[in-house]
Design a protein around this motif. Sequence first.
Motif, mmCIF file in Angstrom:
data_model
loop_
_atom_site.group_PDB
_atom_site.id
_atom_site.type_symbol
_atom_site.label_atom_id
_atom_site.label_comp_id
_atom_site.label_asym_id
_atom_site.label_seq_id
_atom_site.Cartn_x
_atom_site.Cartn_y
_atom_site.Cartn_z
ATOM 1 N N THR A 154 -29.721 -78.283 -29.182
ATOM 2 C CA THR A 154 -30.587 -78.012 -30.343
ATOM 3 C C THR A 154 -31.591 -76.916 -30.052
ATOM 4 N N LYS A 155 -31.438 -76.224 -28.930
ATOM 5 C CA LYS A 155 -32.402 -75.212 -28.517
ATOM 6 C C LYS A 155 -31.762 -73.840 -28.536
ATOM 7 N N ALA A 156 -32.495 -72.845 -29.037
ATOM 8 C CA ALA A 156 -32.013 -71.462 -29.043
ATOM 9 C C ALA A 156 -32.272 -70.845 -27.675
ATOM 10 N N ILE A 157 -31.199 -70.626 -26.901
ATOM 11 C CA ILE A 157 -31.354 -70.036 -25.572
ATOM 12 C C ILE A 157 -31.633 -68.536 -25.685
ATOM 13 N N ILE A 158 -30.912 -67.849 -26.586
ATOM 14 C CA ILE A 158 -31.100 -66.416 -26.801
ATOM 15 C C ILE A 158 -31.388 -66.193 -28.283
ATOM 16 N N ASN A 159 -32.443 -65.436 -28.582
ATOM 17 C CA ASN A 159 -32.758 -64.997 -29.944
ATOM 18 C C ASN A 159 -33.362 -63.602 -29.818
ATOM 19 N N SER A 160 -32.481 -62.627 -29.625
ATOM 20 C CA SER A 160 -32.900 -61.264 -29.302
ATOM 21 C C SER A 160 -32.530 -60.326 -30.445
ATOM 22 N N THR A 161 -33.527 -59.627 -31.000
ATOM 23 C CA THR A 161 -33.293 -58.630 -32.049
ATOM 24 C C THR A 161 -32.964 -57.288 -31.392
ATOM 25 N N ILE A 162 -31.844 -56.705 -31.783
ATOM 26 C CA ILE A 162 -31.364 -55.468 -31.154
ATOM 27 C C ILE A 162 -32.087 -54.275 -31.782
ATOM 28 N N THR A 163 -32.609 -53.402 -30.930
ATOM 29 C CA THR A 163 -33.270 -52.171 -31.362
ATOM 30 C C THR A 163 -32.546 -50.975 -30.770
ATOM 31 N N PRO A 164 -32.741 -49.778 -31.323
ATOM 32 C CA PRO A 164 -32.056 -48.593 -30.780
ATOM 33 C C PRO A 164 -32.461 -48.259 -29.354
ATOM 34 N N ASN A 165 -33.587 -48.769 -28.893
ATOM 35 C CA ASN A 165 -34.036 -48.443 -27.535
ATOM 36 C C ASN A 165 -33.411 -49.338 -26.470
ATOM 37 N N MET A 166 -32.725 -50.409 -26.866
ATOM 38 C CA MET A 166 -32.146 -51.333 -25.899
ATOM 39 C C MET A 166 -30.916 -50.725 -25.226
ATOM 40 N N THR A 167 -30.648 -51.188 -24.010
ATOM 41 C CA THR A 167 -29.491 -50.721 -23.243
ATOM 42 C C THR A 167 -28.874 -51.909 -22.524
ATOM 43 N N PHE A 168 -27.565 -52.057 -22.684
ATOM 44 C CA PHE A 168 -26.829 -53.105 -21.967
ATOM 45 C C PHE A 168 -26.241 -52.501 -20.702
ATOM 46 N N THR A 169 -26.596 -53.050 -19.533
ATOM 47 C CA THR A 169 -26.199 -52.496 -18.231
ATOM 48 C C THR A 169 -25.210 -53.435 -17.554
ATOM 49 N N LYS A 170 -24.088 -52.868 -17.096
ATOM 50 C CA LYS A 170 -23.112 -53.632 -16.309
ATOM 51 C C LYS A 170 -23.509 -53.534 -14.838
ATOM 52 N N THR A 171 -23.908 -54.653 -14.270
ATOM 53 C CA THR A 171 -24.320 -54.661 -12.861
ATOM 54 C C THR A 171 -23.199 -55.040 -11.910
ATOM 55 N N SER A 172 -22.114 -55.628 -12.425
ATOM 56 C CA SER A 172 -20.941 -55.956 -11.608
ATOM 57 C C SER A 172 -19.743 -56.049 -12.541
ATOM 58 N N ARG B 238 -39.684 -57.532 -26.975
ATOM 59 C CA ARG B 238 -40.374 -58.460 -27.868
ATOM 60 C C ARG B 238 -40.472 -59.861 -27.265
ATOM 61 N N ALA B 239 -39.388 -60.306 -26.658
ATOM 62 C CA ALA B 239 -39.399 -61.620 -26.001
ATOM 63 C C ALA B 239 -40.003 -61.565 -24.608
ATOM 64 N N ASN B 240 -40.272 -60.368 -24.111
ATOM 65 C CA ASN B 240 -40.853 -60.162 -22.786
ATOM 66 C C ASN B 240 -40.014 -60.820 -21.698
ATOM 67 N N THR B 241 -38.709 -60.566 -21.739
ATOM 68 C CA THR B 241 -37.802 -61.132 -20.744
ATOM 69 C C THR B 241 -36.570 -60.253 -20.615
ATOM 70 N N VAL B 242 -35.757 -60.560 -19.627
ATOM 71 C CA VAL B 242 -34.485 -59.874 -19.407
ATOM 72 C C VAL B 242 -33.396 -60.935 -19.423
ATOM 73 N N TYR B 243 -32.376 -60.727 -20.255
ATOM 74 C CA TYR B 243 -31.259 -61.654 -20.366
ATOM 75 C C TYR B 243 -30.103 -61.162 -19.501
#
Length: 348
Positions: free
Chosen positions: A52-70, A80-85
Motif C-alpha cells: 500500500t506504499k508508493a516506493i517510487i513517485n518521480s516526475t520526469i523533467t527534461p533535465n533528468m538523465t538515466f545512467t547505466k552503471t552496469s 524534487r524528491a531529493n534522492t537517487v533511485y
Amino acid sequence: REQPIFSTRAHVFQIDPATKRNWIPASKHALTVSYFYDGSRNVYRIISVGGTKAIINSTITPNMTFTKTSQKFGQWADSRANTVYGLGFASEQHLCQFAEKFQEVKEAARLAREKSQDKTELTNPALSITAHQVQGKRAGKGRKRGKKGEKRGKKGEKKGKKKGKKKGKKRGNSVSEVQWEAEFFSLQDNNSKLVAALHEANASVDQWKKQLLAYQEETESLRQRVAELESQGTQDSSSENNKEELSQSLEELELLLKAKDEELQVLKSQRSRWEAEGERQETLQKLQDLEARNSELEQRLELAEQSLAQGLAQRDKMHQELSRVAEIVDVKIFELSELRQGLAKLLE
C-alpha cells in the motif's frame, strides 16, 4: 486520470540519505515499475507501489538523465524528491528497454514544457509590452554595468572550470561506487542460489540415508534367508523342494536386479540436472556404487544358477554354496559400513 505507458519488473533501491553512497533496498522482491502520463497536468511520472506504499513517485523533467552503471543496473536523480533511485533488472534487455522508454518520455516532457511556455506568452501580452518599456530605461545603466560584468564573467569562468573538475571527480567516484554496489547485489543473488543448492543437497543426503536403511533391511532379510537355508540344509529334504526354493531365490534376485536397473536408469536421467547444480561428483560416486552393486547382483545370480544346477546332482555342495552366500552377505555388510562412513563424512 493517469494512463500507464510502459511497465517492467525490477529491484528498487534508494541512495542512503546519510552517506549518499550506499544503496538501500526498497523491498525484498522485484516490483512493478511503470511509466504514467497525467493528461490533466501534462506530466510524465515513474511509479512503483509495494503493498500500500508508493516506493517510487518521480516526475520526469527534461533535465533528468538515466545512467547505466552496469549490464543490469541503472539510476537517475530526482531533485524534487531529493534522492537517487536505482533499478536492478533481471537481464540487460530489460534495462535497455527501460532506458529507451526513459529517453522517449524525457523528450515528450520537454515538448510539453515548451508548449506550456508558448501558451503562457500568448495568453499574457502585457508581459511583452512592459518588458520593452523597462528595457529602454535600463539600457543606459546596462552599459555602465557591462564593463564590470565582463570582469566578473572572467572570474566566474575560472571558478566554474575548477568546480567542473571537482564535480567530474565526484561523479566518477559515485559511478564506480554504484558499479560496486551492483556487483554486490549480483553476488547476493548468487549466494542465495548456492544456499538453495545446499538445501537440495541436504535433501539428497536424507534420501541416501533412507536408501541406506533400506539396504540394511535387505541385508538383514538376506541373513535370515541364509539362516533358513542352513537350517533346511541340516534336514533331509527332497531335491524337488530344494529346486523350488532355489528357483524362488533366483526369481527374487532377478526382480531385485530389475529394480536396481530401473533405479540406475532414473539416476542417469537425473545426472544432467545434478551436474548443473554442482553435485556431479556425488552423483558419479552414487552411479559407480550402483553399477558395482549391479555387477555384484549379476554375479550372485550366476552363482545361484550354478548352485541350482549343482544342487540337483550333488546335494552335499549346497553347504558350500550357502557359505559363499554368507561371505557375500559379509561383504555387503562391509560395503554398507563404508557407505555409512562416507555419508557421515558428507554430513560433517
